[in-house]
Design a protein around this motif. Structure first.
Motif, PDB file in Angstrom:
ATOM      1  N   GLN A 154       0.832  -1.203   0.000  1.00  9.18           N
ATOM      2  CA  GLN A 154       0.000   0.000   0.000  1.00  9.18           C
ATOM      3  C   GLN A 154       0.870   1.257   0.000  1.00  9.18           C
ATOM      4  O   GLN A 154       0.598   2.230  -0.674  1.00  9.18           O
ATOM      5  N   LEU A 155       1.934   1.172   0.781  1.00  2.00           N
ATOM      6  CA  LEU A 155       2.807   2.331   0.900  1.00  2.00           C
ATOM      7  C   LEU A 155       3.484   2.627  -0.425  1.00  2.00           C
ATOM      8  O   LEU A 155       3.592   3.762  -0.872  1.00  2.00           O
ATOM      9  N   ARG A 156       3.880   1.559  -1.089  1.00  4.88           N
ATOM     10  CA  ARG A 156       4.571   1.742  -2.363  1.00  4.88           C
ATOM     11  C   ARG A 156       3.671   2.370  -3.415  1.00  4.88           C
ATOM     12  O   ARG A 156       4.134   3.063  -4.304  1.00  4.88           O
ATOM     13  N   ALA A 157       2.389   2.090  -3.252  1.00  4.93           N
ATOM     14  CA  ALA A 157       1.452   2.607  -4.254  1.00  4.93           C
ATOM     15  C   ALA A 157       1.290   4.125  -4.151  1.00  4.93           C
ATOM     16  O   ALA A 157       0.689   4.748  -5.009  1.00  4.93           O
ATOM     17  N   LEU A 158       1.803   4.693  -3.083  1.00  5.67           N
ATOM     18  CA  LEU A 158       1.697   6.144  -2.943  1.00  5.67           C
ATOM     19  C   LEU A 158       2.594   6.820  -3.968  1.00  5.67           C
ATOM     20  O   LEU A 158       3.775   6.503  -4.073  1.00  5.67           O
ATOM     21  N   ASP A 159       2.018   7.721  -4.644  1.00 11.45           N
ATOM     22  CA  ASP A 159       2.812   8.421  -5.641  1.00 11.45           C
ATOM     23  C   ASP A 159       3.513   9.611  -4.994  1.00 11.45           C
ATOM     24  O   ASP A 159       2.907  10.390  -4.260  1.00 11.45           O
ATOM     25  N   PHE A 160       4.766   9.697  -5.261  1.00 12.30           N
ATOM     26  CA  PHE A 160       5.580  10.749  -4.678  1.00 12.30           C
ATOM     27  C   PHE A 160       5.004  12.142  -4.930  1.00 12.30           C
ATOM     28  O   PHE A 160       5.126  13.037  -4.114  1.00 12.30           O
ATOM     29  N   HIS A 161       4.376  12.299  -6.051  1.00 12.17           N
ATOM     30  CA  HIS A 161       3.894  13.636  -6.408  1.00 12.17           C
ATOM     31  C   HIS A 161       2.427  13.860  -6.091  1.00 12.17           C
ATOM     32  O   HIS A 161       1.876  14.901  -6.402  1.00 12.17           O
ATOM     33  N   HIS A 162       1.842  12.852  -5.478  1.00 13.32           N
ATOM     34  CA  HIS A 162       0.424  12.978  -5.147  1.00 13.32           C
ATOM     35  C   HIS A 162       0.221  14.141  -4.187  1.00 13.32           C
ATOM     36  O   HIS A 162       1.035  14.403  -3.323  1.00 13.32           O
ATOM     37  N   SER A 163      -0.898  14.806  -4.362  1.00 14.45           N
ATOM     38  CA  SER A 163      -1.133  15.876  -3.391  1.00 14.45           C
ATOM     39  C   SER A 163      -2.470  15.623  -2.708  1.00 14.45           C
ATOM     40  O   SER A 163      -3.497  15.418  -3.353  1.00 14.45           O
ATOM     41  N   PHE A 164      -2.404  15.602  -1.366  1.00 14.12           N
ATOM     42  CA  PHE A 164      -3.602  15.308  -0.588  1.00 14.12           C
ATOM     43  C   PHE A 164      -4.250  16.589  -0.098  1.00 14.12           C
ATOM     44  O   PHE A 164      -3.581  17.615   0.025  1.00 14.12           O
ATOM     45  N   PRO A 165      -5.541  16.505   0.204  1.00 15.78           N
ATOM     46  CA  PRO A 165      -6.132  17.650   0.905  1.00 15.78           C
ATOM     47  C   PRO A 165      -5.402  17.822   2.243  1.00 15.78           C
ATOM     48  O   PRO A 165      -4.893  16.870   2.810  1.00 15.78           O
ATOM     49  N   LYS A 166      -5.392  19.038   2.737  1.00 15.02           N
ATOM     50  CA  LYS A 166      -4.593  19.298   3.935  1.00 15.02           C
ATOM     51  C   LYS A 166      -5.268  18.781   5.213  1.00 15.02           C
ATOM     52  O   LYS A 166      -6.468  18.889   5.395  1.00 15.02           O
TER      53      LYS A 166
END
Lengths: 163, 515
Positions: free
Chosen positions: B433-445
Motif C-alpha cells: 500500500q505504501l509503495r502505491a503512494l505516488d511521490f507527487h500525489h497531493s492530498f487535501p490538507k
C-alpha cells in the motif's frame, strides 16, 4: 488561574482545627463540593473547618494548587506529585482521606482510597489487622466458619504466618 | 552504659551498612523491637520517618527504648515526639525525674530492661540518615507529621462508603478476604459496585490452555456465581468477565448477563477468549435476553449502560442495533472479533464518543451526526469495509485505521475528507500500500493533525520517501512516529531513506522510529 482573568480574584480564608488560617483564592476551593456550595450559596469569606488539622489542610491546599495548575503538558509531573502526596505515614493518609471525604473533593478521594487500598493489597488478613490496628471480634470458630463460606478468597499463597 | 553505647555505635560505624534492608533485618532480629539511641529520636523528622518505615515494613511493634542517662528535660521532649509519631516507649524512668510532676503519657509502659538490651540493638544514626527514605522525605515540604495521634483503628471508623470504595480498588478476592478482619468488615465487600473477574490477571497466559480451562474454568465460574449470590448492592457500576470460553459455559454467561441487567449495570465487559481448540464455538448474546418487554423500556436492564465491550463474541447486527438504540447513555462501544457483524449504523441521537470495531467482517458502517471523539477500526483480510460507506465524522480527533484492501491514496483522501478535524491519526498499512503512494500525489490538507503514527506491516524493502505527500499535507504535525515491522530482514534488508528535506517542518517536535 491565568493572570489574564479580568476582575478581582476572590480571596477566601479557611480556618483549620488549630485555628490556623489559610488564605487562598476562592477559585481553588471550588474543587471541593462542600466549599463550593458554601461559597456560592452563603457567600462567606471565611470558613471554619474545626475537624481538619492544619497539617492536613496544608496538604490538601497543596493538592488543590497543583491540581489547578494541571495542564496536558505537565501531566507526568502531576502524577509524580500525586504519588509523593500519598507517600506519608498511615495516620496522615487516613487524616487526609477523612478530610477529603468531608470536603467532597471527588478526584482526590478516589486517589486516597486507592492509596489506602494499596496498603491492604497483597497482605494476609493478619497483616492488615496489624497495620491498621483492627481488632478481630470474631471467635476462631466463627472466623474459620465464614472462611469456609468463600474458600476461593482465602486459598493461595497468603498464609497467615504472623503470630 | 554510655560506654557500651559508644562502642556499639563505633562498631556499627565500622560496618558500612547503610540500607533499609539492614535496618529491617536488625529490627527483625530483635523481635520487631525498634530500639534507638537517644540521639536518634530527638528530632521529630526522624521519628516520623521511622514511623513511616515501621508502617511500610510492617514492623508493627513500635517500641522505643530510651537509655536511662537521659535528662528529664530531654526525656519530656522524647516522650512527646515519640507519642506524636505513634511509638510506644519502653523506659526506665530516670532517677532525676523522681519527685517532679510531669505527665507521662499513658502510652508509656514502664518496663524493666537490662542495659544491654538497647545498647546491643542500637541503630546507628548515620545508617538511618542515609536511608533513601529519609532523603525522599526531606524533599517533601510538609514532611513532618507531628499532630498528636493515639494509634487506634482509624480505618474501621471511616464511613461505609469510603471503605466500600477502598474495597473497590482491590481485587475481588482481596475484598472478600477483608470480611474476616472484624465484624465491622464482615459484609462491607458485598456492597462493592465493581465486579471484575479477570482470569488473566490472576492466572496469566496459562488460562488459555486447554487443561486449565477444563480444571480451573469451572472453579472460576463457581467463584463468580458465589460472589454474585452473596453480594447485596442494588447497583452495579462495572461488571467485567474475562474467561476462556467453552461451549458449556453458555448458560452461565446468560445468567450473568441477566444478573448484570437486573442491577442496571453501567459498564459491561465480556472477554470470552477463544482457545485454539474451540474455534467454531462462540458465545452469542441470546436475543430474548435483550428484547424481553420490547415495548416496555424499563424492563430492558441495559438502559443505564455507559460503556460496553464485547470481545470474541459473535455480536450479530441485530444485537448491536438493540444496544445502540436502547442505551441512550452509551459513551463507549467496542466490538472485537465478531464473525457475524456485517453492518452497523450509528445513529444521530447517541452520546457515543468512542467507537472501536476490531477484526470484524463488517462491510457497511454508517455514522450519522454522531459526535464521536475517537474511532478505531481494524480490519482483517476478510473485512470488506470501504471507507466510502462511512459518512463524514468531523468530530473525530483520534482516529486509528487499519484497512488493507484499499489503496492508500484513496484511503488517505477519504480520511482527509471524512475526518477533517482529526488530530491524532494512527495508520497501519502494508508495504504494498505504501509503495502505491505516488511521490507527487497531493492530498487535501490535514490542518489539525498534530500526531501521526504510521505502522508498516510486512515491510520488505521500502522507503519512507513515499510518505512525503502525507507529510506535506500535514503542516502542523508535531509528532511523527514510524513503526516498521520487517517481514524478513535476513533476506532483503531494508532501506529507509531519510525524511524528505524540502518540506519545512515548522511544528514537528518529535520523530520516533521503531523497527
Amino acid at each position: 488561574m491565568a493572570s489574564s482573568t479580568t476582575g478581582e480574584k476572590k480571596i477566601l480564608t479557611l480556618k483549620g482545627g488549630d485555628n490556623e488560617e489559610f488564605i487562598l483564592e476562592e477559585s481553588l476551593v471550588l474543587q471541593s463540593e462542600l466549599l463550593k456550595n458554601m461559597v456560592k450559596e452563603e457567600r462567606v469569606s471565611s470558613i471554619p473547618l474545626p475537624s481538619i488539622k492544619s497539617k492536613t489542610l496544608v496538604k490538601i491546599i497543596e493538592y488543590l494548587k497543583k491540581h489547578a495548575e494541571l495542564t496536558p503538558s505537565n501531566k507526568e509531573e502531576f502524577k509524580n506529585f500525586e504519588k509523593e502526596f500519598v507517600n506519608v505515614v498511615l495516620e496522615e493518609l487516613l487524616d487526609i482521606t477523612v478530610a477529603v471525604n468531608y470536603l467532597k473533593i471527588n478526584g482526590l478521594l478516589e486517589f486516597c482510597c486507592q492509596a489506602v487500598a494499596d496498603r491492604i493489597k497483597d497482605k494476609s488478613v493478619e497483616a492488615v489487622r496489624k497495620i491498621f490496628r483492627i481488632e478481630s471480634d470474631f471467635t476462631p470458630e466463627e472466623e474459620s466458619e465464614f472462611r469456609k463460606e468463600t474458600p476461593e478468597a482465602f486459598e493461595g499463597d497468603l498464609d497467615d504466618t504472623t503470630n | 552504659m554510655l560506654k557500651q553505647l559508644v562502642t556499639a555505635r563505633n562498631k556499627l560505624q565500622m560496618s558500612h551498612q547503610k540500607h533499609k534492608k539492614d535496618l529491617e533485618k536488625r529490627a527483625n532480629i530483635h523481635q520487631k523491637l525498634i530500639c534507638l539511641p537517644y540521639h536518634l529520636v530527638t528530632t521529630e523528622k526522624n521519628m516520623s520517618c521511622l514511623a513511616r518505615l515501621a508502617d511500610e515494613e510492617e514492623k508493627l511493634v513500635r517500641k522505643i527504648v530510651i537509655p536511662s542517662f537521659i535528662s528529664e528535660e530531654n526525656l519530656l521532649g522524647i516522650i512527646e515526639i515519640a507519642n506524636h509519631a505513634g511509638f510506644e516507649i519502653i523506659d526506665q524512668v530516670p532517677e532525676c525525674s523522681r519527685g517532679h510532676q510531669f505527665n507521662i503519657h499513658p502510652n508509656i509502659t514502664k518496663h524493666k530492661q537490662n542495659d544491654s538490651c538497647y545498647s546491643s540493638h542500637v541503630v546507628m544514626e548515620d545508617t538511618f540518615c542515609q536511608l533513601p527514605l529519609l532523603s525522599e522525605y526531606e524533599q517533601h515540604n510538609n514532611s513532618c507529621y507531628s499532630s498528636h495521634v493515639v494509634m487506634e483503628d482509624r480505618l474501621s471508623q471511616l464511613p461505609d462508603e469510603i471503605l466500600v470504595s477502598i474495597l473497590s480498588q482491590l481485587t475481588l478476592r482481596e475484598a472478600v478476604r477483608t470480611s474476616s478482619l472484624s465484624s465491622r468488615w464482615r459484609y462491607l465487600w458485598m456492597h462493592v459496585t465493581c465486579l471484575n473477574f479477570d482470569v488473566f490477571s490472576e492466572f496469566g497466559d496459562k488460562a488459555l490452555n486447554l487443561d486449565f480451562c477444563e480444571k480451573e474454568g469451572l472453579r472460576h465460574i463457581n467463584w463468580i456465581n458465589h460472589v454474585l449470590d452473596l453480594r447485596r448492592s442494588h447497583t452495579l457500576e462495572e461488571f467485567s468477565v474475562c474467561l476462556p470460553f467453552e461451549g458449556n459455559f453458555k448458560c452461565e454467561i446468560d445468567k450473568w448477563l441477566k444478573f448484570a441487567s437486573s442491577k442496571k449495570v453501567e459498564s459491561l465487559e465480556l472477554f470470552l477468549l477463544i482457545g485454539y481448540w474451540v474455534d467454531s464455538d462462540r458465545y452469542s448474546i441470546p436475543l430474548e435476553l435483550l428484547s424481553h418487554g420490547s415495548n416496555d423500556a424499563s424492563l430492558f436492564g441495559f438502559g443505564a449502560l455507559k460503556s460496553l465491550t464485547l470481545a470474541d463474541i459473535d455480536v450479530c447486527n441485530q444485537v448491536a442495533e438493540i444496544f445502540l438504540s436502547s442505551c441512550p447513555l452509551l459513551e463507549q462501544l467496542s466490538i472485537i472479533n465478531s464473525r457475524v457483524l456485517e453492518h452497523l449504523i450509528i445513529g444521530p441521537s447517541l452520546k457515543l464518543k468512542h467507537l472501536e470495531i476490531y477484526r470484524c467482517r463488517i462491510d457497511y458502517l454508517e455514522i450519522c451526526n454522531a459526535n464521536l471523539i475517537s474511532f478505531s477500526f481494524k480490519g482483517t483480510k476478510l473485512t470488506n469495509l470501504s471507507l466510502e460507506n462511512v459518512s463524514s465524522v468531523s468530530s473525530v480527533v483520534n482516529l486509528q485505521i487499519e484497512i488493507y484492501r484499499e489503496s492508500l491514496p484513496i484511503l488517505i483522501d477519504l480520511i482527509a475528507t471524512k475526518f477533517s478535524e482529526v488530530e491524532k491519526l494512527s495508520l497501519e498499512v502494508s508495504c504494498g500500500q505504501l509503495r502505491a503512494l505516488d511521490f507527487h500525489h497531493s492530498f487535501p490538507k490535514f490542518n489539525n493533525l498534530k500526531w501521526l503514527i504510521l505502522s508498516v506491516v510486512d515491510a520488505v524493502d521500502c522507503t519512507l520517501l513515499e510518505v512525503t505527500p502525507l507529510l506535506q499535507a500535514s503542516p502542523y504535525l508535531q509528532m511523527f512516529e514510524i513503526k516498521i515491522d520487517w517481514s524478513d530482514t535476513r533476506i532483503y534488508g531494508g532501506t529507509i531513506l531519510p525524511l524528505p528535506r524540502h518540506i519545512l517542518y515548522q511544528h514537528l517536535k518529535v520523530v520516533r522510529y521503531e523497527g
